[in-house]
Design an enzyme around this catalytic site. Sequence first.
Site, mmCIF file in Angstrom:
data_model
loop_
_atom_site.group_PDB
_atom_site.id
_atom_site.type_symbol
_atom_site.label_atom_id
_atom_site.label_comp_id
_atom_site.label_asym_id
_atom_site.label_seq_id
_atom_site.Cartn_x
_atom_site.Cartn_y
_atom_site.Cartn_z
ATOM 1 N N GLU A 50 0.638 -1.189 0.176
ATOM 2 C CA GLU A 50 0.054 0.259 0.319
ATOM 3 C C GLU A 50 0.639 1.353 -0.274
ATOM 4 O OE1 GLU A 50 -3.444 0.530 -0.178
ATOM 5 O OE2 GLU A 50 -3.386 -0.871 -1.023
ATOM 6 N N CYS A 207 -12.866 1.906 -14.442
ATOM 7 C CA CYS A 207 -12.888 3.079 -14.561
ATOM 8 C C CYS A 207 -11.674 3.647 -14.538
ATOM 9 C CB CYS A 207 -13.690 3.062 -13.200
ATOM 10 S SG CYS A 207 -15.114 4.686 -13.753
ATOM 11 N N CYS A 214 -17.048 1.678 -20.312
ATOM 12 C CA CYS A 214 -18.179 1.918 -19.412
ATOM 13 C C CYS A 214 -18.919 0.415 -19.800
ATOM 14 C CB CYS A 214 -18.560 3.101 -19.954
ATOM 15 S SG CYS A 214 -17.932 4.760 -18.953
ATOM 16 N N CYS A 217 -18.751 -2.365 -17.889
ATOM 17 C CA CYS A 217 -18.560 -1.579 -15.900
ATOM 18 C C CYS A 217 -20.199 -2.093 -15.483
ATOM 19 C CB CYS A 217 -18.552 -0.555 -16.035
ATOM 20 S SG CYS A 217 -18.670 -0.085 -14.513
#
Length: 423
Positions: A50, A207, A214, A217
């Site tokens: 992270e 995205c 899209c 998605c």
Amino acid sequence: MQNSFKHSIRDLHSFAPRLLAWFEINGRHDLPWQQHQTDTPNPYIVWLSEVMLQQTQVTTVLPYFARFMASFPTVQDLAAAEWDTVAEHWAGLGYYARARNLHKGAKQLVEVIAETGEYPTTLAGWEAISGVGPSTAGAIMAMGLHRYGVICDGNVKRVLTRWAAIDGDITKSATTKELWALAERLTPREQSGLFAQAMMDMGATLCTRSKPACLLCPLQDDCLAHAQGRETDYPVKAKKQPKPSKFSNALLIKNTAGEILWLQRPDNGIWGGLWSLPLEFVEKISGKVAVKAVIKDTIKNTDNNTDNKLSAATGNQTLEVASNEKVYETEFTTAEQIINEWLAKNQLIAKSVTKSLLDDAPIKHSLTHFHWYLTPQSVTLNAKQTTDITEALQAGDININWLNADDAQATLGLPRAMVKILE
């Protein structure tokens, strides 16, 4: 309780199931730090990844993560490592404050484990570790401990601002608060780690900033930005001011063996703790280039005004020394001040820059807040001069190294800009 969000309760409830169904088939399941397929998650691996992934793409992080895990397989190994070793492993990854916080955080985590027998188990406990903010802490809780945790990093913000058509500036606290509230509302109590990974994958693979996919998605049916045909209008962010530019000569000071002088940067500031060539900062002024060399012994014997001229020892060009520009004095490390003074005393000032502006400097290096134009300048010292400058720097308690280009890249933590110069 009244629904304060733009979508229906049905849309809100179905968000996570749709996303998780998509992730199961289309998500990434082979990243080395992923923990959703194990019953015994390792928070160290998630924390390390992270931190590396902050403002950095997965493809860039993968080889660095592998090197860190090979050299520091446990948090205890990382905490016990010398900073120079950690810096060398991080060199080239950028945003070097992350490496400093990572090393400091490892030491903090070792103390927590020694006291409690385990890693922190609360959000507050993780946020107390250097360099760990709310989203990173949420990711560690969710993915590294398989507990409830919420993330709201850049990828997540992009997905949410589009899905909910959130038109507030994402750099503003009010919008941040709105996004966190939505992220918390959508994150399931169970499988929050799986959900966090799915949200990051959604932002990274579908995205995306430009040309979002899209049609693939799972959220397209109720994505408000998609319904308006305004996907790339989100997230809304205040237009950035153009980055300022800084200009420097990078001094390749060589000895008779062809070895180059390297300085370890101070812990604070740019490239903290890494190794760099000495830098000579340059000021762009009215059609000329002025080198602010902090050459006190030379300047103190001249009139105290901005028209001072200093002839370069290697040519007939003149350099305009802007002796009243305090800002440039703060740019110099102690080591660079010592070097510039020593070079001036020994009439070994690097060649003057003949261009009126340094826009065509050979190396452009962009950092977070400015563009840096670096012009390599070479100076070769004889044996006595090499000894003299080494002693001058050691007297100032400066960490230095004399290494050729190949050995420097192999053994020192060099920022990417220095590698560019060597290349």
